[in-house]
Write a protein that holds these residues in place. Structure first.
Motif, PDB file in Angstrom:
ATOM      1  N   MET A   1      37.452  27.566  37.530  1.00  0.00           N
ATOM      2  CA  MET A   1      36.500  27.678  36.446  1.00  0.00           C
ATOM      3  C   MET A   1      35.404  26.640  36.666  1.00  0.00           C
ATOM      4  O   MET A   1      35.674  25.488  36.993  1.00  0.00           O
ATOM      5  N   ILE A   2      34.170  27.075  36.478  1.00  0.00           N
ATOM      6  CA  ILE A   2      33.010  26.201  36.647  1.00  0.00           C
ATOM      7  C   ILE A   2      32.242  26.187  35.327  1.00  0.00           C
ATOM      8  O   ILE A   2      31.945  27.239  34.765  1.00  0.00           O
ATOM      9  N   SER A   3      31.936  24.990  34.852  1.00  0.00           N
ATOM     10  CA  SER A   3      31.163  24.862  33.629  1.00  0.00           C
ATOM     11  C   SER A   3      29.809  24.267  33.969  1.00  0.00           C
ATOM     12  O   SER A   3      29.719  23.237  34.637  1.00  0.00           O
ATOM     13  N   ASP A   4      28.756  24.946  33.530  1.00  0.00           N
ATOM     14  CA  ASP A   4      27.399  24.505  33.823  1.00  0.00           C
ATOM     15  C   ASP A   4      26.591  24.566  32.529  1.00  0.00           C
ATOM     16  O   ASP A   4      26.007  25.589  32.208  1.00  0.00           O
ATOM     17  N   GLY A   5      26.617  23.489  31.781  1.00  0.00           N
ATOM     18  CA  GLY A   5      25.893  23.479  30.517  1.00  0.00           C
ATOM     19  C   GLY A   5      26.522  24.429  29.522  1.00  0.00           C
ATOM     20  O   GLY A   5      27.682  24.289  29.164  1.00  0.00           O
ATOM     21  N   ASP A   6      25.770  25.417  29.114  1.00  0.00           N
ATOM     22  CA  ASP A   6      26.234  26.365  28.105  1.00  0.00           C
ATOM     23  C   ASP A   6      26.844  27.618  28.730  1.00  0.00           C
ATOM     24  O   ASP A   6      27.053  28.614  28.060  1.00  0.00           O
ATOM     25  N   ARG A   7      27.127  27.578  30.028  1.00  0.00           N
ATOM     26  CA  ARG A   7      27.696  28.724  30.757  1.00  0.00           C
ATOM     27  C   ARG A   7      28.987  28.287  31.440  1.00  0.00           C
ATOM     28  O   ARG A   7      29.040  27.250  32.080  1.00  0.00           O
ATOM     29  N   VAL A   8      30.014  29.102  31.267  1.00  0.00           N
ATOM     30  CA  VAL A   8      31.269  28.905  31.993  1.00  0.00           C
ATOM     31  C   VAL A   8      31.447  30.103  32.909  1.00  0.00           C
ATOM     32  O   VAL A   8      31.290  31.253  32.474  1.00  0.00           O
ATOM     33  N   VAL A   9      31.751  29.839  34.185  1.00  0.00           N
ATOM     34  CA  VAL A   9      31.982  30.915  35.151  1.00  0.00           C
ATOM     35  C   VAL A   9      33.455  30.880  35.547  1.00  0.00           C
ATOM     36  O   VAL A   9      33.966  29.850  35.982  1.00  0.00           O
ATOM     37  N   LEU A  10      34.113  32.004  35.386  1.00  0.00           N
ATOM     38  CA  LEU A  10      35.510  32.152  35.751  1.00  0.00           C
ATOM     39  C   LEU A  10      35.581  33.166  36.880  1.00  0.00           C
ATOM     40  O   LEU A  10      35.194  34.326  36.702  1.00  0.00           O
ATOM     41  N   ARG A  11      36.038  32.725  38.043  1.00  0.00           N
ATOM     42  CA  ARG A  11      36.136  33.608  39.207  1.00  0.00           C
ATOM     43  C   ARG A  11      37.585  34.047  39.384  1.00  0.00           C
ATOM     44  O   ARG A  11      38.446  33.211  39.634  1.00  0.00           O
ATOM     45  N   LEU A  32      36.888  30.248  27.085  1.00  0.00           N
ATOM     46  CA  LEU A  32      36.263  30.397  25.775  1.00  0.00           C
ATOM     47  C   LEU A  32      36.484  29.189  24.870  1.00  0.00           C
ATOM     48  O   LEU A  32      35.761  29.009  23.896  1.00  0.00           O
ATOM     49  N   ASP A  33      37.475  28.369  25.200  1.00  0.00           N
ATOM     50  CA  ASP A  33      37.794  27.203  24.371  1.00  0.00           C
ATOM     51  C   ASP A  33      36.609  26.257  24.191  1.00  0.00           C
ATOM     52  O   ASP A  33      36.470  25.625  23.149  1.00  0.00           O
ATOM     53  N   ALA A  34      35.758  26.175  25.209  1.00  0.00           N
ATOM     54  CA  ALA A  34      34.591  25.284  25.140  1.00  0.00           C
ATOM     55  C   ALA A  34      33.469  25.886  24.303  1.00  0.00           C
ATOM     56  O   ALA A  34      32.436  25.238  24.104  1.00  0.00           O
ATOM     57  N   ARG A  35      33.674  27.127  23.847  1.00  0.00           N
ATOM     58  CA  ARG A  35      32.660  27.844  23.064  1.00  0.00           C
ATOM     59  C   ARG A  35      31.298  27.861  23.765  1.00  0.00           C
ATOM     60  O   ARG A  35      30.284  27.474  23.184  1.00  0.00           O
ATOM     61  N   PRO A  36      31.284  28.328  25.025  1.00  0.00           N
ATOM     62  CA  PRO A  36      30.007  28.391  25.740  1.00  0.00           C
ATOM     63  C   PRO A  36      29.114  29.485  25.174  1.00  0.00           C
ATOM     64  O   PRO A  36      29.592  30.400  24.491  1.00  0.00           O
ATOM     65  N   GLY A  37      27.836  29.417  25.476  1.00  0.00           N
ATOM     66  CA  GLY A  37      26.918  30.489  25.093  1.00  0.00           C
ATOM     67  C   GLY A  37      27.217  31.743  25.894  1.00  0.00           C
ATOM     68  O   GLY A  37      27.112  32.854  25.396  1.00  0.00           O
ATOM     69  N   VAL A  38      27.624  31.548  27.174  1.00  0.00           N
ATOM     70  CA  VAL A  38      27.933  32.664  28.069  1.00  0.00           C
ATOM     71  C   VAL A  38      29.216  32.355  28.822  1.00  0.00           C
ATOM     72  O   VAL A  38      29.360  31.268  29.390  1.00  0.00           O
ATOM     73  N   LEU A  39      30.137  33.302  28.823  1.00  0.00           N
ATOM     74  CA  LEU A  39      31.305  33.252  29.700  1.00  0.00           C
ATOM     75  C   LEU A  39      31.100  34.348  30.734  1.00  0.00           C
ATOM     76  O   LEU A  39      31.073  35.536  30.396  1.00  0.00           O
ATOM     77  N   GLU A  40      30.889  33.949  31.978  1.00  0.00           N
ATOM     78  CA  GLU A  40      30.732  34.909  33.071  1.00  0.00           C
ATOM     79  C   GLU A  40      32.067  35.056  33.782  1.00  0.00           C
ATOM     80  O   GLU A  40      32.638  34.075  34.244  1.00  0.00           O
ATOM     81  N   VAL A  41      32.561  36.279  33.859  1.00  0.00           N
ATOM     82  CA  VAL A  41      33.808  36.577  34.543  1.00  0.00           C
ATOM     83  C   VAL A  41      33.444  37.292  35.841  1.00  0.00           C
ATOM     84  O   VAL A  41      33.016  38.445  35.824  1.00  0.00           O
ATOM     85  N   ASP A  42      33.577  36.582  36.949  1.00  0.00           N
ATOM     86  CA  ASP A  42      33.207  37.098  38.261  1.00  0.00           C
ATOM     87  C   ASP A  42      34.406  37.832  38.860  1.00  0.00           C
ATOM     88  O   ASP A  42      35.429  37.222  39.161  1.00  0.00           O
ATOM     89  N   LEU A  43      34.268  39.144  39.032  1.00  0.00           N
ATOM     90  CA  LEU A  43      35.341  39.958  39.596  1.00  0.00           C
ATOM     91  C   LEU A  43      35.094  40.299  41.061  1.00  0.00           C
ATOM     92  O   LEU A  43      35.722  41.211  41.602  1.00  0.00           O
ATOM     93  N   GLY A  44      34.217  39.577  41.715  1.00  0.00           N
ATOM     94  CA  GLY A  44      33.848  39.875  43.098  1.00  0.00           C
ATOM     95  C   GLY A  44      34.998  39.855  44.077  1.00  0.00           C
ATOM     96  O   GLY A  44      34.967  40.541  45.091  1.00  0.00           O
TER      97      GLY A  44
END
Length: 104
Positions: A1-11, A32-44
């Motif tokens: 999981m990567i957190s970048d400001g108001d965005r969390v990316v979960l690969r 979602l616990d951090a209540r980010p503005g965007v949770l990006e779920v990368d399914l690549g």
């Protein structure tokens, strides 16, 4: 999981099935616990997404609605997009292809 400001990316990677749906759901809730503005779920790197595995998204997505978190799925294969759409998740989350990536 990567957190970048108001965005969390979960690969996520590998197969998402009933065997690991609970763990995937926990990872999604953790993001979602951090209540980010965007949770990006990368399914690549996801090779297979079963209907049972996709159900993990439903359980985890109960949390973001009250907090206004936008959940976005990126790099999903055609098969994974079909599974998410058949489950009705396309109405709850933003599903993007690689060609949509620049718009994020």
């Amino acid at each position: 999981m990567i957190s970048d400001g108001d965005r969390v990316v979960l690969r996520l990677a590998g197969e998402i099935t009933s065997r690991n749906a609970k763990k995937v759901g926990e990872c999604l809730r953790e993001g979602l616990d951090a209540r980010p503005g965007v949770l990006e779920v990368d399914l690549g790197r996801v090779t297979y997404l079963s209907n049972d595995g996709g159900a993990a998204f439903f359980r985890a997505l109960r949390a973001p609605r009250p907090h206004g978190t936008l959940v976005t799925v990126t790099h999903a294969s055609a098969r994974a997009r079909t599974t998410l759409t058949q489950l009705g998740l396309a109405r709850l989350i933003d599903i993007r292809t690689d060609s949509d990536r620049d718009e994020l």
